[in-house]
Design an enzyme around this catalytic site. Structure first.
Site, mmCIF file in Angstrom:
data_model
loop_
_atom_site.group_PDB
_atom_site.id
_atom_site.type_symbol
_atom_site.label_atom_id
_atom_site.label_comp_id
_atom_site.label_asym_id
_atom_site.label_seq_id
_atom_site.Cartn_x
_atom_site.Cartn_y
_atom_site.Cartn_z
ATOM 1 C CB CYS A 131 27.109 42.267 48.143
ATOM 2 S SG CYS A 131 27.654 43.979 48.405
ATOM 3 C CG HIS A 286 25.648 43.333 52.292
ATOM 4 N ND1 HIS A 286 26.563 42.768 51.439
ATOM 5 C CD2 HIS A 286 24.831 42.305 52.709
ATOM 6 C CE1 HIS A 286 26.336 41.461 51.350
ATOM 7 N NE2 HIS A 286 25.286 41.159 52.106
ATOM 8 C CG ASN A 307 23.505 38.014 53.145
ATOM 9 O OD1 ASN A 307 24.059 38.513 52.160
ATOM 10 N ND2 ASN A 307 23.898 38.296 54.375
#
Length: 359
Positions: A131, A286, A307
């Site tokens: 990520c 994240h 995302n």
């Protein structure tokens, strides 16, 4: 002899300072979880019920297909933001903007720069804790379009495989600030040159529950492209001052930024609405791409996020999170940089003016 001892003492002091800087960490740390917890399923009906029956939650939870069979340990692997050694922030400027800048009440980079289709892309990091790389590469790709009028997708794989220990541990997590620094000194090739998919069409971790960090090849998959000529660079790396006005101004003027936040169990269940933490353990850190802001019909200010868990998760791959309260640390450390014209042939728009947001 005294001079030698003095030099030895000074050397020891500098070594100690170096070690302290290397191991003095900044950022998100996850809770220590038991083996029983790690082996349990991340998606729980009890969490869905607790969120959906809470009149003050402001968002809806669901058992979504993306993690239907995942354990907490497998979900945790996706959360690849590691606590960053403070040495990485030495000399990194903190950018602020003119507080008198008038900003719209709502802003969406997808509609502000409609010619930049990369802004609306929802990708899939697979089973790799990449990520930190996705948030950086996607934001820089968008900024190249905004600055130079060119739609390109830069390579997550280049950053993930070739940055090495400076960026962290590849699929086992990394440092967002180091990703942007890599863009400055090494550059990043295009997705066409070094794709995140193998020749069977399987996303780098898509086939395995614990995909290893890919090896750095420094060679384009197509013989028609040269690695060095495919490199795209940034001219600066910076963090944005940690307050909503400055973060909004940065996105409004320059495009999406990378942000990091603490993920709790309930976030895996997000379906719609403005997220705030309701229940569950701290699983890890994240990174995502911040593309805008607004206010919900219930009067809740939010950040709009893209995302990289594919469109089957959340609200077609996007989510909103509470703005102005530093929810889950989302406003702590926005990271960004400006694209360089090196290796770039600007698209001729018939004007010498740079593209600007249309709101």
């Amino acid at each position: 002899m005294a001079v030698y001892n003095t030099k030895l003492c000074l050397a020891s002091v500098f070594l100690l300072l170096g070690l302290l800087l290397a191991f003095d960490l900044k950022g998100i740390e996850a809770e220590s979880l038991t083996k029983q917890k790690l082996d349990s399923k991340i998606l729980q009906d009890e969490i869905v019920k607790k969120v959906n029956e809470n009149p003050n939650a402001g968002w809806k939870a669901a058992i979504n297909d993306r993690f239907s069979n995942a354990t907490v340990a497998e979900f945790k692997r996706l959360l690849g933001v590691k606590p960053t050694p403070k040495k990485h922030f030495l000399g990194v400027p903190i950018v602020s903007h003119d507080p008198s800048l008038k900003l719209p009440k709502a802003f969406d980079a997808r509609t502000a720069w409609p010619q930049c289709t990369s802004i609306g892309n929802i990708l899939d990091q697979g089973h790799c804790g990449s990520c930190w790389a996705f948030g950086a590469v996607e934001s820089l790709s968008d900024r190249f379009c905004i600055q130079f009028g060119m739609n390109i997708s830069l390579s997550v794989n280049d950053l993930l495989a070739c940055c090495g220990f400076r960026c962290g541990d590849g699929c086992d997590g990394g440092y967002p600030i180091a990703a942007w620094q890599y863009f400055s000194y090494s550059g990043v090739v295009t997705e066409e040159c070094d794709p995140y998919f193998d020749n069977t069409g399987c996303s780098h971790p898509g086939c395995e529950p614990a995909y290893p960090t890919p090896k750095c090849s420094r060679k384009c998959v197509s013989d028609n492209k040269l690695w060095s000529e495919s490199k795209h660079y940034s001219v600066s790396t910076y963090t944005v001052k940690s307050n909503p006005q400055d973060i909004m101004a940065e996105v409004y003027k320059n495009g999406p930024v990378e942000v990091s936040f603490t993920v709790y169990e309930d976030f895996a269940h997000y379906k719609s609405g403005v997220y705030k933490h309701i229940t569950g353990s701290n699983i890890g850190g994240h990174a995502v791409k911040l593309i805008g802001w607004g206010t919900s019909s219930e009067g809740e200010d939010y950040w709009l996020m893209a995302n990289q868990w594919n469109r089957g998760w959340g609200d077609d791959g996007y989510f909103m999170i509470r703005r102005g309260t530093n929810e889950c640390g989302i406003e702590d450390e926005p990271v960004a940089g400006l694209p360089s014209s090196k290796n770039v042939f600007r698209v001729d728009t018939g004007s010498n003016d740079l593209p600007v947001a249309s709101v």
